[in-house]
Design an enzyme around this catalytic site. Structure first.
Site, PDB file in Angstrom:
ATOM      1  N   HIS A   6     -13.317  -0.075  -8.577  1.00 55.29           N
ATOM      2  CA  HIS A   6     -12.283   0.112  -7.890  1.00 55.29           C
ATOM      3  C   HIS A   6     -11.059   1.427  -8.857  1.00 55.29           C
ATOM      4  O   HIS A   6     -11.393   0.841  -9.583  1.00 55.29           O
ATOM      5  CB  HIS A   6     -12.147  -1.048  -8.382  1.00 55.29           C
ATOM      6  CG  HIS A   6     -10.270  -1.713  -8.243  1.00 55.29           C
ATOM      7  ND1 HIS A   6      -9.188  -1.286  -8.543  1.00 55.29           N
ATOM      8  CD2 HIS A   6      -9.604  -2.029  -6.686  1.00 55.29           C
ATOM      9  CE1 HIS A   6      -8.086  -1.127  -7.396  1.00 55.29           C
ATOM     10  NE2 HIS A   6      -8.704  -2.604  -6.553  1.00 55.29           N
ATOM     11  N   CYS A  41      -9.067   2.433  -2.486  1.00 52.33           N
ATOM     12  CA  CYS A  41      -8.406   1.225  -2.745  1.00 52.33           C
ATOM     13  C   CYS A  41      -7.198   2.013  -2.644  1.00 52.33           C
ATOM     14  O   CYS A  41      -6.836   2.386  -3.106  1.00 52.33           O
ATOM     15  CB  CYS A  41      -8.109   0.676  -4.131  1.00 52.33           C
ATOM     16  SG  CYS A  41      -6.503  -0.965  -3.676  1.00 52.33           S
ATOM     17  N   HIS A  92     -10.156  -0.902   0.466  1.00 49.32           N
ATOM     18  CA  HIS A  92      -9.018  -2.392   0.359  1.00 49.32           C
ATOM     19  C   HIS A  92      -7.640  -1.687   0.954  1.00 49.32           C
ATOM     20  O   HIS A  92      -7.492  -0.518   0.467  1.00 49.32           O
ATOM     21  CB  HIS A  92      -8.402  -2.468  -0.956  1.00 49.32           C
ATOM     22  CG  HIS A  92      -9.077  -3.148  -2.351  1.00 49.32           C
ATOM     23  ND1 HIS A  92      -8.968  -3.424  -3.166  1.00 49.32           N
ATOM     24  CD2 HIS A  92     -10.344  -3.992  -1.341  1.00 49.32           C
ATOM     25  CE1 HIS A  92     -10.305  -4.173  -3.812  1.00 49.32           C
ATOM     26  NE2 HIS A  92     -10.918  -4.253  -2.910  1.00 49.32           N
ATOM     27  N   ASP A 122      -5.329  -5.573   1.380  1.00 49.91           N
ATOM     28  CA  ASP A 122      -5.187  -5.577   0.451  1.00 49.91           C
ATOM     29  C   ASP A 122      -4.111  -6.868   0.407  1.00 49.91           C
ATOM     30  O   ASP A 122      -3.571  -7.558   1.489  1.00 49.91           O
ATOM     31  CB  ASP A 122      -5.019  -4.909  -0.373  1.00 49.91           C
ATOM     32  CG  ASP A 122      -5.501  -5.308  -2.494  1.00 49.91           C
ATOM     33  OD1 ASP A 122      -5.725  -5.920  -2.191  1.00 49.91           O
ATOM     34  OD2 ASP A 122      -5.661  -3.859  -2.301  1.00 49.91           O
ATOM     35  N   HIS A 123      -3.238  -6.960  -0.507  1.00 50.80           N
ATOM     36  CA  HIS A 123      -2.095  -7.543  -1.122  1.00 50.80           C
ATOM     37  C   HIS A 123      -1.152  -8.120   0.112  1.00 50.80           C
ATOM     38  O   HIS A 123      -0.638  -6.713   0.687  1.00 50.80           O
ATOM     39  CB  HIS A 123      -1.663  -7.443  -2.603  1.00 50.80           C
ATOM     40  CG  HIS A 123      -2.298  -6.190  -3.577  1.00 50.80           C
ATOM     41  ND1 HIS A 123      -1.593  -6.285  -4.951  1.00 50.80           N
ATOM     42  CD2 HIS A 123      -3.697  -7.299  -3.899  1.00 50.80           C
ATOM     43  CE1 HIS A 123      -2.485  -5.728  -6.203  1.00 50.80           C
ATOM     44  NE2 HIS A 123      -3.876  -7.100  -4.975  1.00 50.80           N
ATOM     45  N   TYR A 178      -2.155 -12.802  -2.551  1.00 51.67           N
ATOM     46  CA  TYR A 178      -3.192 -13.418  -1.838  1.00 51.67           C
ATOM     47  C   TYR A 178      -2.860 -14.484  -0.137  1.00 51.67           C
ATOM     48  O   TYR A 178      -3.779 -14.670  -0.127  1.00 51.67           O
ATOM     49  CB  TYR A 178      -4.467 -13.162  -2.661  1.00 51.67           C
ATOM     50  CG  TYR A 178      -5.029 -11.912  -3.046  1.00 51.67           C
ATOM     51  CD1 TYR A 178      -6.299 -11.335  -2.291  1.00 51.67           C
ATOM     52  CD2 TYR A 178      -4.551 -11.856  -3.911  1.00 51.67           C
ATOM     53  CE1 TYR A 178      -5.967 -10.064  -2.670  1.00 51.67           C
ATOM     54  CE2 TYR A 178      -5.389 -10.345  -4.759  1.00 51.67           C
ATOM     55  CZ  TYR A 178      -5.979  -9.862  -4.160  1.00 51.67           C
ATOM     56  OH  TYR A 178      -6.620  -8.221  -4.804  1.00 51.67           O
TER      57      TYR A 178
END
Ligand code: DNO
Length: 353
Positions: free
Chosen positions: A207, A245, A272, A317-318, A331
């Site tokens: 990551h 990501c 992500h 993702d978020h 999340y």
């Protein structure tokens, strides 16, 4: 590409599997044995129980995020070989459970960093945000307090209270570690685990650093295309790969994400995908996934993944916190479900074109 969502597991995540499975197009979850300390042994029975629970809900575990790397490995200090052995044992356990993807990171002290976990946007939603000017004025201790105050009493992944209680000790461990030393320690780790990754069929997915610059003077080695290319060159094994990501790499407007994707063809094992809105130099907030709401072109990102033939798990993702949902920051179910549906739409259109 397999559409997935992160799930923090029983006892950690207020979002339940029976709700996650109702998101259209979703094939599996990305999870972990949360609560495991870096270096702690993963027991087969614990992983099988988690797997059973996921499968009883009609889903599969598409990957593990994360198996955290012990600080003795990152700093190259006493005990690193023992912790590498333990890491390999865990990879074996994961492989025996039929799982072939492990996300990890090599960030010093902090996993991800934000200056606010709940910035209020004009529409009333809240998002996580970062402003380097604020971070520079805070001590690490103050930042941790500010983060936890808005965490709704949830554990923040990567911010385990046990670690935060040892913050001074951790800073001391990294005191003499510059970027080249950290990279050399990464190299040592990758070379040590790759033969086992190949044997057990585990794809390692590094990551990137979040944000992509140094915080509190700590070394950062996974910030941009050059760093990621340097990582994959450590070992030619296809098991030595990355997590693309978009939100982490996207913190820096100089990172051309579609170009990074094209350059890492064959080594992207996990994606992500989320958007960020740049608010100035080293200042950003996590917007909705939609291109128009942030600074990244989500179509170009998904298109680049499609063009290189990426076929691994991809997860929204978020998300923003909307409709009053109370969840692990970033999340919640609602905005990630919107994000996933949007990504499915982009993908369907790209495939048909
Ligand atoms: C935050 C996540 C990170 C990520 C780890 C991977 O929400 O993106 O905590 O899981 O860095 O090891």
């Amino acid at each position: 590409m397999k559409l997935t969502m992160r799930w923090f597991g029983p006892g950690y995540d207020p979002v339940t599997l029976d709700k996650i499975r109702q998101v259209p197009g979703l094939k599996g979850v990305i999870t972990s044995l949360y609560g495991k300390q870096p270096g702690e042994e993963w027991k087969k029975e614990e992983l099988s129980a988690l797997k059973k629970q996921v499968e009883e809900n009609g889903l599969v575990i598409a990957g593990i995020e994360s198996v955290n790397v012990h600080d003795a490995i990152k700093t190259g200090s006493v005990g690193r070989d023992m912790y590498i052995e333990k890491y390999i044992e865990t990879l074996k356990t994961i492989s025996e459970a039929g799982i072939n993807l492990v996300c990890y990171n090599f960030m010093a002290v902090f996993d991800w960093t934000r200056s606010d976990l709940a910035k209020i946007r004009p529409d009333g939603s809240t998002v996580m945000s970062y402003d380097h000017k604020i971070i520079e004025q805070l001590s690490a201790d103050n930042m941790i307090d500010a983060m936890f105050k808005k965490a709704n009493d949830f554990l923040l992944p990567g911010w385990e209270p046990e670690r935060m209680a040892r913050i001074k000790e951790l800073f001391k461990m990294y005191h003499d570690i510059d970027e080249e030393t950290l990279f050399a320690n990464l190299e040592y780790f990758i070379k040590a685990i790759m033969p086992s990754c190949e044997k057990y069929g585990i794809k390692m997915a590094m990551h990137p650093d979040d944000p992509g610059w140094s915080v509190f003077g700590l070394p950062r080695i996974m910030k941009n295309k050059n760093d990621l290319l340097r990582l994959v060159k450590i070992s030619d094994s296809p098991c030595n790969g990355i997590t693309l990501c978009s939100g982490s790499l996207g913190t820096n407007p100089d990172n051309d994400i579609p170009d990074i994707i094209r350059n890492l063809k064959g080594r992207i094992h996990f994606a992500h995908i989320r958007n960020v809105k740049h608010n100035g130099s080293r200042s950003f907030e996590e917007s909705a996934h939609l291109s128009d709401d942030g600074s990244l072109d989500m179509y170009e990102i998904v298109k680049a993944l499609f063009d290189i033939g990426f076929d691994g798990p991809l997860r929204p993702d978020h998300g923003r916190c909307i409709w009053g949902e109370v969840s692990v920051p970033g999340y919640g179910l609602f905005d990630r479900a919107i994000g996933l549906s949007y990504l499915s739409g982009l993908l369907e259109a790209i495939k048909k074109n």
